[in-house]
Design a protein around this motif. Structure first.
Motif, PDB file in Angstrom:
ATOM      1  N   ALA A  27      -9.591 -22.461  -6.811  1.00 32.94           N
ATOM      2  CA  ALA A  27      -8.598 -22.963  -5.868  1.00 32.94           C
ATOM      3  C   ALA A  27      -7.887 -21.825  -5.151  1.00 32.94           C
ATOM      4  O   ALA A  27      -7.692 -21.871  -3.924  1.00 32.94           O
ATOM      5  CB  ALA A  27      -7.587 -23.834  -6.611  1.00 32.94           C
ATOM      6  N   ALA A  28      -7.500 -20.788  -5.887  1.00 33.33           N
ATOM      7  CA  ALA A  28      -6.751 -19.690  -5.272  1.00 33.33           C
ATOM      8  C   ALA A  28      -7.590 -18.942  -4.246  1.00 33.33           C
ATOM      9  O   ALA A  28      -7.095 -18.585  -3.165  1.00 33.33           O
ATOM     10  CB  ALA A  28      -6.266 -18.736  -6.359  1.00 33.33           C
ATOM     11  N   LEU A  29      -8.850 -18.720  -4.551  1.00 27.20           N
ATOM     12  CA  LEU A  29      -9.701 -17.976  -3.624  1.00 27.20           C
ATOM     13  C   LEU A  29      -9.946 -18.752  -2.339  1.00 27.20           C
ATOM     14  O   LEU A  29     -10.096 -18.156  -1.265  1.00 27.20           O
ATOM     15  CB  LEU A  29     -11.036 -17.638  -4.302  1.00 27.20           C
ATOM     16  CG  LEU A  29     -10.961 -16.619  -5.447  1.00 27.20           C
ATOM     17  CD1 LEU A  29     -12.297 -16.510  -6.155  1.00 27.20           C
ATOM     18  CD2 LEU A  29     -10.531 -15.255  -4.913  1.00 27.20           C
ATOM     19  N   ASP A  68     -15.133 -11.386  -1.560  1.00 25.24           N
ATOM     20  CA  ASP A  68     -16.441 -11.784  -2.079  1.00 25.24           C
ATOM     21  C   ASP A  68     -16.207 -12.817  -3.184  1.00 25.24           C
ATOM     22  O   ASP A  68     -16.109 -12.482  -4.369  1.00 25.24           O
ATOM     23  CB  ASP A  68     -17.175 -10.559  -2.613  1.00 25.24           C
ATOM     24  CG  ASP A  68     -18.678 -10.790  -2.749  1.00 25.24           C
ATOM     25  OD1 ASP A  68     -19.087 -11.964  -2.818  1.00 25.24           O
ATOM     26  OD2 ASP A  68     -19.431  -9.803  -2.765  1.00 25.24           O
ATOM     27  N   LEU A  69     -16.117 -14.083  -2.781  1.00 20.35           N
ATOM     28  CA  LEU A  69     -15.656 -15.136  -3.689  1.00 20.35           C
ATOM     29  C   LEU A  69     -16.480 -15.254  -4.967  1.00 20.35           C
ATOM     30  O   LEU A  69     -15.905 -15.348  -6.060  1.00 20.35           O
ATOM     31  CB  LEU A  69     -15.634 -16.478  -2.948  1.00 20.35           C
ATOM     32  CG  LEU A  69     -14.828 -16.551  -1.647  1.00 20.35           C
ATOM     33  CD1 LEU A  69     -14.829 -17.978  -1.112  1.00 20.35           C
ATOM     34  CD2 LEU A  69     -13.412 -16.076  -1.869  1.00 20.35           C
ATOM     35  N   VAL A  96     -13.297 -13.226 -13.015  1.00 22.01           N
ATOM     36  CA  VAL A  96     -12.226 -14.017 -13.636  1.00 22.01           C
ATOM     37  C   VAL A  96     -12.767 -14.811 -14.822  1.00 22.01           C
ATOM     38  O   VAL A  96     -12.138 -14.874 -15.892  1.00 22.01           O
ATOM     39  CB  VAL A  96     -11.587 -14.953 -12.601  1.00 22.01           C
ATOM     40  CG1 VAL A  96     -10.640 -15.946 -13.276  1.00 22.01           C
ATOM     41  CG2 VAL A  96     -10.839 -14.152 -11.545  1.00 22.01           C
ATOM     42  N   VAL A  97     -13.929 -15.415 -14.656  1.00 25.14           N
ATOM     43  CA  VAL A  97     -14.533 -16.191 -15.752  1.00 25.14           C
ATOM     44  C   VAL A  97     -14.839 -15.286 -16.938  1.00 25.14           C
ATOM     45  O   VAL A  97     -14.564 -15.637 -18.096  1.00 25.14           O
ATOM     46  CB  VAL A  97     -15.807 -16.903 -15.262  1.00 25.14           C
ATOM     47  CG1 VAL A  97     -16.577 -17.497 -16.433  1.00 25.14           C
ATOM     48  CG2 VAL A  97     -15.439 -18.001 -14.273  1.00 25.14           C
ATOM     49  N   LEU A  98     -15.398 -14.110 -16.673  1.00 25.37           N
ATOM     50  CA  LEU A  98     -15.704 -13.181 -17.761  1.00 25.37           C
ATOM     51  C   LEU A  98     -14.431 -12.748 -18.480  1.00 25.37           C
ATOM     52  O   LEU A  98     -14.381 -12.737 -19.721  1.00 25.37           O
ATOM     53  CB  LEU A  98     -16.435 -11.961 -17.204  1.00 25.37           C
ATOM     54  CG  LEU A  98     -16.686 -10.835 -18.212  1.00 25.37           C
ATOM     55  CD1 LEU A  98     -17.672 -11.286 -19.281  1.00 25.37           C
ATOM     56  CD2 LEU A  98     -17.191  -9.580 -17.526  1.00 25.37           C
ATOM     57  N   ALA A  99     -13.393 -12.382 -17.713  1.00 28.66           N
ATOM     58  CA  ALA A  99     -12.147 -11.935 -18.329  1.00 28.66           C
ATOM     59  C   ALA A  99     -11.522 -13.042 -19.172  1.00 28.66           C
ATOM     60  O   ALA A  99     -11.045 -12.793 -20.293  1.00 28.66           O
ATOM     61  CB  ALA A  99     -11.169 -11.471 -17.247  1.00 28.66           C
ATOM     62  N   SER A 100     -11.522 -14.263 -18.657  1.00 29.76           N
ATOM     63  CA  SER A 100     -10.941 -15.370 -19.420  1.00 29.76           C
ATOM     64  C   SER A 100     -11.766 -15.673 -20.666  1.00 29.76           C
ATOM     65  O   SER A 100     -11.208 -16.014 -21.719  1.00 29.76           O
ATOM     66  CB  SER A 100     -10.843 -16.618 -18.540  1.00 29.76           C
ATOM     67  OG  SER A 100     -12.126 -17.060 -18.127  1.00 29.76           O
ATOM     68  N   PHE A 101     -13.084 -15.523 -20.568  1.00 29.62           N
ATOM     69  CA  PHE A 101     -13.944 -15.767 -21.738  1.00 29.62           C
ATOM     70  C   PHE A 101     -13.654 -14.742 -22.834  1.00 29.62           C
ATOM     71  O   PHE A 101     -13.505 -15.099 -24.010  1.00 29.62           O
ATOM     72  CB  PHE A 101     -15.408 -15.697 -21.315  1.00 29.62           C
ATOM     73  CG  PHE A 101     -16.380 -15.842 -22.458  1.00 29.62           C
ATOM     74  CD1 PHE A 101     -16.656 -17.090 -22.989  1.00 29.62           C
ATOM     75  CD2 PHE A 101     -17.003 -14.727 -23.001  1.00 29.62           C
ATOM     76  CE1 PHE A 101     -17.544 -17.224 -24.051  1.00 29.62           C
ATOM     77  CE2 PHE A 101     -17.888 -14.853 -24.056  1.00 29.62           C
ATOM     78  CZ  PHE A 101     -18.155 -16.106 -24.584  1.00 29.62           C
TER      79      PHE A 101
END
Length: 336
Positions: free
Chosen positions: A44-46, A294-295, A302-307
């Motif tokens: 959503a933010a991107l 670069d969405l 972000v997904v990797l960091a949250s994982f």
């Protein structure tokens, strides 16, 4: 010949197993929710950012003034960015569940491959910094309580507050100036191998060590004032035996909690530190992806960091019953 367990013992064991299963399931579901929420918020933010990522992608061919609107529209259609946002979200989520994070708008490379190539360098930096932060933070907190001199004790307790307030980039620049430019001990920029890891790891570890020292120091101060500490002192135990043999374990839970927060800090701090030291890794591709909108790459990071954050905090949650018998009794988790 072994005796069969009584019905009461069997029911107790079954209730204990069910309690453990609920405890584990709750923590795993919470970790899954964290990753999903991070994915959704990033999506959503991107999409709400000003600017057109497709126009940025095509502008390298001659600048914004030469862009043909029909070419931009055709590129959006090929990338699926002309679809309604709910449709884009559904496709992105399904692809992510299958391990497909899309392709970079700028390079065309699969995001998964870009992350896989950059991740080992960042893991080496973050892992080394985490070990240094925990070791230095624990040593500082314990040393502040074992120091005989009041002046030294007060000095050691003041160091964490000073270290937390100093930005990482300032620490990195200072270390480069002293240990690279002036004394030529370590490479300053773009170094590889063990020597190239030293300065970035220390730069990243210093604020983390200060955080660990602050939390562990306060926790030790609290537990050493509890009644059981007086009982241990009455047996003739010295300060070191009381602290290392009894107080440290009882004070460890707040410090273990900090590990989860520390991993989140290291993930974000690695971007700054890798930029300061010109190291290859997740920081470099994140910086480039954010600057060009670069969405897929930003969302993949972000997904990797949250994982990683969710997995580490899941491990911390599972470690609580091992450290605290009260939590073990309330959850029914049995440890060896």
């Amino acid at each position: 010949m072994s005796q069969a367990p009584s019905p009461r013992a069997a029911r107790t064991a079954a209730r204990g197993a069910a309690t453990v299963a609920r405890y584990l399931a709750g923590r795993v579901l919470r970790a899954v929710f964290v990753v999903w929420a991070a994915f959704t918020l990033a999506f959503a933010a991107l999409r709400l950012l000003p600017g057109d990522p497709v126009a940025l992608m095509l502008s390298g061919r001659g600048g914004f003034d030469t862009l043909d609107p029909r070419e931009v529209a055709r590129a959006k259609a090929e990338l699926g960015l002309d679809r309604p946002l709910p449709v884009q979200y559904a496709h992105a989520l399904v692809d992510a569940l299958h391990g497909d994070l899309g392709a970079s708008l700028q390079t065309g490379q699969p995001v998964t491959r870009m992350i896989t190539d950059a991740l080992p360098s960042t893991l080496a930096l973050g892992g080394t910094a985490l070990v240094l932060a925990l070791a230095a933070g624990c040593a500082l907190a314990v040393g502040a309580h074992l120091a005989v001199s009041p002046t030294l004790r007060q000095l050691l307790r003041s160091v964490p507050s000073l270290a937390v307030s100093v930005p990482s980039f300032a620490v990195g620049l200072l270390l480069i100036q002293l240990l690279s430019v002036r004394w030529h001990v370590f490479p300053s920029l773009g170094g590889t191998g063990a020597t190239g890891l030293v300065l970035p790891a220390f730069t990243l570890a210093i604020p983390g060590a200060a955080l660990v020292a602050q939390v562990l120091g306060k926790s030790l101060h609290t537990v050493l004032r509890e009644p059981y500490a007086d009982t241990v002192r009455a047996t003739g135990a010295g300060r070191a035996r009381l602290l290392l043999g009894h107080g440290l374990r009882n004070a460890a839970i707040p410090a273990v909690t900090v590990v989860g927060l520390l991993v989140g800090y290291l993930i974000g701090g690695a971007v700054v530190v890798e930029t300061v030291f010109s190291r290859p890794g997740m920081g470099r591709i994140t910086q480039a992806a954010v600057s060009t909108q670069d969405l897929p790459v930003v969302q993949g990071v972000v997904v990797l960091a949250s994982f990683v954050f969710a997995v580490v905090n899941l491990g911390v949650d599972l470690l609580y019953p091992v450290l605290d018998p009260r939590i073990r009794a309330s959850t029914g988790v049995v440890t060896a």
